[in-house]
Write an enzyme that holds these catalytic residues in place. Structure first.
Site, PDB file in Angstrom:
ATOM      1  NE  ARG A 106      -2.498  -1.178   3.561  1.00 31.52           N
ATOM      2  CZ  ARG A 106      -2.065  -0.888   4.329  1.00 31.52           C
ATOM      3  NH1 ARG A 106      -2.589   0.670   4.683  1.00 31.52           N
ATOM      4  NH2 ARG A 106      -2.302  -1.864   5.776  1.00 31.52           N
ATOM      5  CB  ALA A 239      -4.710  -6.333  -4.874  1.00 27.38           C
ATOM      6  CE  LYS A 247      -7.890  -3.790   4.807  1.00 31.24           C
ATOM      7  NZ  LYS A 247      -6.287  -4.651   4.804  1.00 31.24           N
ATOM      8  CB  SER A 291      -2.186  -5.439   7.593  1.00 34.29           C
ATOM      9  OG  SER A 291      -2.957  -4.817   6.654  1.00 34.29           O
ATOM     10  CB  CYS A 293      -0.088  -8.813  13.168  1.00 38.23           C
ATOM     11  SG  CYS A 293       0.514  -6.892  13.208  1.00 38.23           S
ATOM     12  N   GLY A 294      -0.199 -11.362  11.548  1.00 36.40           N
ATOM     13  CA  GLY A 294      -0.779 -13.361  11.613  1.00 36.40           C
ATOM     14  C   GLY A 294      -2.476 -13.581  11.812  1.00 36.40           C
ATOM     15  CG  ASN A 407       2.679  -6.507   1.088  1.00 40.11           C
ATOM     16  OD1 ASN A 407       1.630  -8.033   2.471  1.00 40.11           O
ATOM     17  ND2 ASN A 407       2.153  -6.283   0.167  1.00 40.11           N
ATOM     18  NE  ARG A 440       4.978  -8.581  13.405  1.00 41.34           N
ATOM     19  CZ  ARG A 440       5.122 -10.146  12.917  1.00 41.34           C
ATOM     20  NH1 ARG A 440       5.973 -10.350  13.547  1.00 41.34           N
ATOM     21  NH2 ARG A 440       4.466 -10.028  12.130  1.00 41.34           N
TER      22      ARG A 440
END
Length: 650
Positions: A106, A239, A247, A291, A293-294, A407, A440
């Site tokens: 992003r 994307a 988003k 985003s 962070c699991g 990413n 995190r």
């Protein structure tokens, strides 16, 4: 005060189409007869005007109306391959997409809310005046679609008919974006008219990637016109910047929940998953995490998968809290997806089970994709997001080019997952009894803590912190991430805070349906607890125990230890659950390291949040009262027990 439809609608003003006769004329000019027949089925005058003005603005050579039927979907897949936006891989139905090397996430530095002069925008976001945005669109977007085909699709952000579902239009020249939308969203062409009538509005998304050259990236922009619920994206393909159903529209949904349905709805950056507990019962969780962070990993822990990223939440007439996923698929980070931790996902990525789009990974001569952390051997050369790749390759700055980008992503429909729940398609949503919040956090909070009341739960959500991840270009350091929704809250944080307090304290929620609200954290390190190294204190898969304990707490099957920062689990309960759920031992020493309260770190965290929120306007007094109460209680415990407090002492 935020107000819909205030100020000039940039699309319609620059496009200049104002009458139905002009709409029909431009449709006939740009559409073949078959496409014109399709668009005539769209009856909303406002939607027709938006589409016509998007065409007049971008000036594409042709317009294709995507109805979502098998013929149209096949055409999109083929056009995507023909244009080179994707390439076929060895497994049938698997394709590969590359974004520019410089645009792998992003572009937060070039993402703006279009705001009227009297509107407040989140202090953690960027704003642009309506006049300046108008000038940009006129300069860079007029005629930007020449030589291209504009594809227009009609989608529902949620099961058609769901209370919190919202219809949306995606108008893009990128076939990769179209293909992704068909995997991630519900094409509602046949239901679009009825949904617009039911909801009363729709979102619009306009995208053109332009020539797709590195030299155009400085001019790339993502604009979100809050008042007119329209997004613009130019000179980009990733994307997260271009599939603005995701988003971009999530931001509009946050506005709607905050300003127009306060106390009734929430729009959150959350997974939704159902966990099977004793006796076969299923408890549904919604969980926030920034985003990277699991969130996907945690969602996959559940036995009934609903969502890994977004949630639309409301209070139903029966006094329950219900949640739906506005999406139907996963746009997941692929790094570290492997057979040990993610066997269900790996079977989809390595077998002919489903349609999959890979992005920004390495492909070898056999057209097999490879990525960091997959636990498999990989070739010493191939092609990736930086072009031809070989082991030891460096970039212009002398930095090693990884096998795949951190990413890099995979896109797949949720129904291909082994733990897919048919409830994902149910307009009634799922009754949601647990809300979790995690970032995190390497050094402060225990793996699990439960709020003692809704106000404390809201504060847990507001207090998420996280390290910056590869999901944002150029972001570094430790970041505050209120509700893990911070990048997607358009208005003042104080307004969103009030909405959170009002929702979870609503008298419409029956007492027996009040949810448990908890902080999750499986990123504590050995170093933070007196050991050596940055390795995790425990394993990521332990989250199944933390969630299992929350499920049992819902039904009063376990007890808890009362602390100033929330309720903590008792050792004996966890010891038994680790053996029953994961089949492994849980040493008391590990429990003490994970659940000891390091008072100085906790007090410093409270002070950091207190001071940061003090700088915001219109913050509710209750937030600061809770921070003050927690700090005072921690100081008293420190005086009594010392700087490190073991759970047994409490």
């Amino acid at each position: 005060m935020f107000e819909l439809k205030k100020g000039i609608d940039i699309t319609t003003d620059i496009g200049g189409i104002k009458t139905d006769a002009e709409v029909v004329e431009i449709f006939k000019q740009k559409m073949e007869a078959s496409e014109f027949d399709k668009i005539q089925k769209i009856k909303s005058q406002e939607a027709r005007l938006k589409i016509a003005n998007a065409i007049a603005l971008g000036q594409p050579d042709k317009v294709f109306i995507n109805t979502g039927d098998e013929k149209d979907k096949a055409r999109i897949r083929q056009m995507c391959l023909d244009l080179g936006e994707e390439s076929a891989l060895a497994i049938n139905g698997h394709t590969l997409h590359y974004d520019l090397a410089e645009e792998q996430a992003r572009i937060v530095d070039r993402t703006y809310y279009i705001a009227n002069d009297d509107e407040t925008v989140s202090s953690l976001a960027q704003r642009i005046s309506r006049e300046d945005a108008y000038d940009y669109v006129k300069k860079y977007m007029v005629g930007c679609m020449k030589g291209m085909t504009l594809v227009v699709g009609f989608y529902s952000r949620g099961p058609v008919g769901a209370k919190a579902a919202i219809p949306a239009i995606e108008a893009t020249t990128s076939l990769y974006v179209c293909h992704s939308a068909e995997l991630l969203y519900r094409n509602c062409f046949e239901d679009f008219n009825a949904e617009v009538d039911r909801v009363g509005h729709f979102f619009t998304n306009i995208h053109c990637q332009g020539p797709n050259r590195p030299e155009d990236l400085p001019n790339a922009r993502v604009f979100m016109d809050r008042a007119h619920q329209t997004t613009f994206a130019t000179f980009c393909t990733y994307a997260g910047n271009t599939l603005l159903l995701k988003k971009g529209n999530h931001r509009f949904a946050v506005d709607r929940a905050t300003y127009y349905r306060r106390g009734e709805e929430l729009s959150e950056h959350m997974f939704i998953t159902g966990l099977k507990g004793p006796g076969g019962r299923v408890t549904f969780f919604a969980g926030a995490a920034p985003s990277g962070c699991g969130k996907t990993t945690t969602a996959m822990v559940g036995d009934e998968f609903i969502s890994d990223d977004l949630a639309q939440i409301w209070i139903a007439d029966d006094g329950t809290i219900r949640s739906i996923n506005p999406e139907t698929g996963i746009f997941g980070i692929i790094e570290d997806v492997n057979w040990t931790d993610d066997p269900d996902i790996m079977s989809i990525l390595r077998e002919e089970k489903a349609e999959v789009i890979f992005s920004n990974v390495l492909v070898d001569d056999e057209k097999k994709p490879h990525w960091i952390g997959n636990g498999e051997s990989h070739p010493d050369k191939g092609f990736n997001f930086q072009g031809d790749w070989f082991e030891g390759k460096t970039d212009a700055n002398g930095k090693a080019v990884p096998l795949s980008h951190p990413n890099a992503r995979f896109t797949v429909r949720a129904e291909s997952l082994a733990n897919y729940s048919p409830k994902l398609t149910d307009p009634a949503g799922v009754v949601t009894k647990v809300f979790t919040y995690n970032g995190r956090d390497a050094d402060t909070m225990p793996p699990i803590r439960v709020a003692k009341d809704p106000d404390e739960g809201v504060v847990i959500g507001a207090s998420i912190v996280s390290k910056a991840t590869a999901t944002e270009v150029g972001a570094t350091g430790v970041k505050r991430q209120p509700w893990a929704n911070q990048p997607f809250i358009p208005g003042a944080l104080g307004d969103n805070m009030v909405a959170q307090f009002e929702f979870f304290n609503s008298e419409k929620i029956k007492p027996e349906n009040r949810p448990i609200m908890a902080g999750l954290n499986y990123f504590l390190t050995h170093e933070a607890r007196g050991g050596a190294g940055q390795g995790l204190l425990g394993e990521k898969r332990d989250v199944k125990v933390w969630m299992g304990w929350l499920d049992r707490l819902v039904y009063n099957e376990v007890e808890a230890i009362d602390t100033p920062i929330g309720l903590l689990p008792k050792y004996e309960d966890l010891k038994n659950m680790f053996k029953d759920i994961l089949g492994k031992e849980y040493p008391k020493e590990l429990y003490e390291k994970q659940f000891a309260l390091y008072t100085d770190k906790i007090i410093a965290r409270i002070d950091m949040q207190y001071e940061a929120f003090k700088k915001e306007d219109n913050m509710p007094k209750r937030l600061f009262e809770i921070y003050e109460e927690q700090k005072k209680a921690m100081q008293e415990l420190k005086e009594k027990f010392g700087a490190v407090i073991m759970p047994d002492q409490l």
